[in-house]
Design a protein around this motif. Structure first.
Motif, short mmCIF file in Angstrom:
data_model
loop_
_atom_site.label_atom_id
_atom_site.label_comp_id
_atom_site.label_asym_id
_atom_site.label_seq_id
_atom_site.Cartn_x
_atom_site.Cartn_y
_atom_site.Cartn_z
N LYS A 151 131.39 66.16 102.67
CA LYS A 151 130.11 66.54 103.42
C LYS A 151 129.34 67.57 102.67
O LYS A 151 128.59 68.17 103.02
N VAL A 152 129.79 67.94 101.55
CA VAL A 152 129.02 68.86 100.96
C VAL A 152 127.89 68.10 99.83
O VAL A 152 127.95 67.07 99.49
N HIS A 153 126.72 68.69 99.95
CA HIS A 153 125.60 68.28 99.00
C HIS A 153 125.98 68.28 97.49
O HIS A 153 126.62 69.17 97.08
N TRP A 154 125.47 67.24 96.95
CA TRP A 154 125.84 67.21 95.40
C TRP A 154 124.38 67.12 94.64
O TRP A 154 123.77 66.27 94.97
N LEU A 178 119.57 64.34 90.35
CA LEU A 178 120.03 63.52 91.32
C LEU A 178 120.64 64.39 92.65
O LEU A 178 121.22 65.44 92.28
N LEU A 179 120.26 64.02 93.63
CA LEU A 179 120.73 64.81 94.94
C LEU A 179 121.58 63.59 95.83
O LEU A 179 120.96 62.60 96.15
N LYS A 180 122.70 63.94 96.00
CA LYS A 180 123.57 63.17 97.14
C LYS A 180 123.72 64.06 98.35
O LYS A 180 124.60 64.98 98.22
N ARG A 181 123.10 63.81 99.50
CA ARG A 181 123.40 64.48 100.58
C ARG A 181 124.72 64.44 101.19
O ARG A 181 125.12 63.33 101.18
N GLY A 182 125.37 65.32 101.54
CA GLY A 182 126.80 65.45 102.32
C GLY A 182 126.74 64.18 103.30
O GLY A 182 126.10 64.20 104.51
N ARG A 183 127.46 63.13 103.09
CA ARG A 183 127.66 61.97 103.95
C ARG A 183 126.51 61.33 104.21
O ARG A 183 126.32 60.26 105.10
N GLY A 184 125.37 61.37 103.30
CA GLY A 184 124.42 60.69 103.43
C GLY A 184 124.17 59.70 102.48
O GLY A 184 124.57 59.61 101.34
N ARG A 185 123.25 58.56 102.70
CA ARG A 185 122.84 57.65 101.65
C ARG A 185 121.35 57.53 102.06
O ARG A 185 120.94 57.78 103.17
N PRO A 186 120.60 56.90 100.89
CA PRO A 186 120.87 56.62 99.72
C PRO A 186 120.66 57.96 98.86
O PRO A 186 120.37 59.05 99.36
N ILE A 201 112.48 70.06 93.07
CA ILE A 201 113.50 69.05 93.59
C ILE A 201 113.91 69.73 94.90
O ILE A 201 113.70 70.89 95.00
N ALA A 202 114.57 69.11 95.88
CA ALA A 202 115.11 69.68 97.03
C ALA A 202 116.58 70.13 96.96
O ALA A 202 117.29 69.59 96.16
N VAL A 203 116.68 71.29 97.53
CA VAL A 203 118.29 71.79 97.62
C VAL A 203 118.38 71.89 98.95
O VAL A 203 118.01 72.84 99.95
N PRO A 204 119.27 70.77 99.45
CA PRO A 204 119.85 70.84 101.13
C PRO A 204 120.68 72.01 101.26
O PRO A 204 121.65 72.30 100.67
N LEU A 205 120.52 72.60 102.63
CA LEU A 205 121.54 73.27 102.93
C LEU A 205 122.22 72.97 104.33
O LEU A 205 122.84 71.92 104.14
#
Length: 265
Positions: A151-154, A178-186, A201-205
């Protein structure tokens, strides 16, 4: 006053693997400083490091870490000899020890200030992450798989044209984030080339906090000027590998000429 790079975005002269460790360290520190200013007090930003020893890199990548330190010596002429004994000591061959290749892979972790758990991981790639068959690449891919499945954002940022990339972003652009949101796609990817400004770029919290914008160009400019790279880089030298496309090579020379002329004027 320290000057900016001749280029609007990434400076290809900084991609030299021999000097990348310093660039990487400074960029990680600048990224941390930037994010701390916008995330405090709700989140903290830690600079972490993977440390590992490898002897598996091919010669090309070994030279990026340490020079060849084997040195064979004989006894100097005229050196005094020990008194004779019943058993003579055999003459040894003297060599300098070859240090183990210790690699420090630094990355950022954004943690919740109260719970202290990891919310977002940010990796800035290095030549050792991208060298086929190396321990650095295996460690990076293992960490990537682990975080992407959690679930950690990458976030991964690649400012190096040379080296192997994950298949989903290979051969798409000179550089990418590249951003991969925790448990998210694409995946969310920002592609950019040598002539482009580095993106925001976006940094999700985590809720209720919205994404934070990370201006990679502002971070890069801060790092470049604080390190005074304008004074230390030899822009009359060749751009580090891989070879530029002919049109880009001509553009690079034009940028340097314009930049150099501004100093004279």
């Amino acid at each position: 006053m320290a000057r900016l790079s001749p280029f609007p975005g990434m400076d290809p002269f900084l991609e030299d693997p021999i000097g990348w460790n310093g660039v990487h360290t400074r960029l990680i520190a600048s990224l941390s400083d930037y994010l701390v200013n916008v995330l405090s007090p709700h989140f903290i930003v830690n600079i972490e490091a993977r440390v590992y020893i490898t002897n598996e890199l091919d010669d090309k990548f070994k030279k990026m870490i340490v020079p060849d330190l084997y040195a064979i010596e004989g006894r100097p002429l005229g050196a005094p000899t020990a008194p004779r004994t019943a058993v003579a000591i055999m003459e040894p061959t003297l060599i300098e020890p070859l240090p183990e290749e210790i690699i420090y892979d630094r990355y950022l972790e954004i943690r919740d200030a109260q719970q202290r758990d990891v919310v977002t991981t940010l990796e800035l790639l290095s030549p050792f992450n991208k060298a086929p068959g190396s321990e650095g690449r295996r460690a990076f891919l293992d960490k990537r798989r682990l975080v992407i499945s959690s679930k950690v954002h990458w976030i991964e940022i690649d400012l190096l044209r040379e080296g192997k990339r994950p298949p989903e972003v290979a051969d798409k652009s000179d550089y990418y984030a590249l951003l991969k949101r925790g448990r998210g796609r694409p995946y969310e990817v920002w592609y950019f080339d040598l002539r482009d400004r580095l993106p925001v770029i976006a940094v999700p919290l985590r809720p209720p906090f919205a994404d934070v914008p990370l201006d990679l160009q502002a971070v890069f400019n801060d790092m470049y000027t604080r390190a005074h790279y304008a004074e230390s880089i030899d822009y009359t030298d060749s751009v580090p590998p891989p070879d530029l496309r002919p049109a880009d090579a001509a553009w690079v020379q034009a940028q340097i000429q314009t930049w150099s002329a501004e100093v004279v004027s």
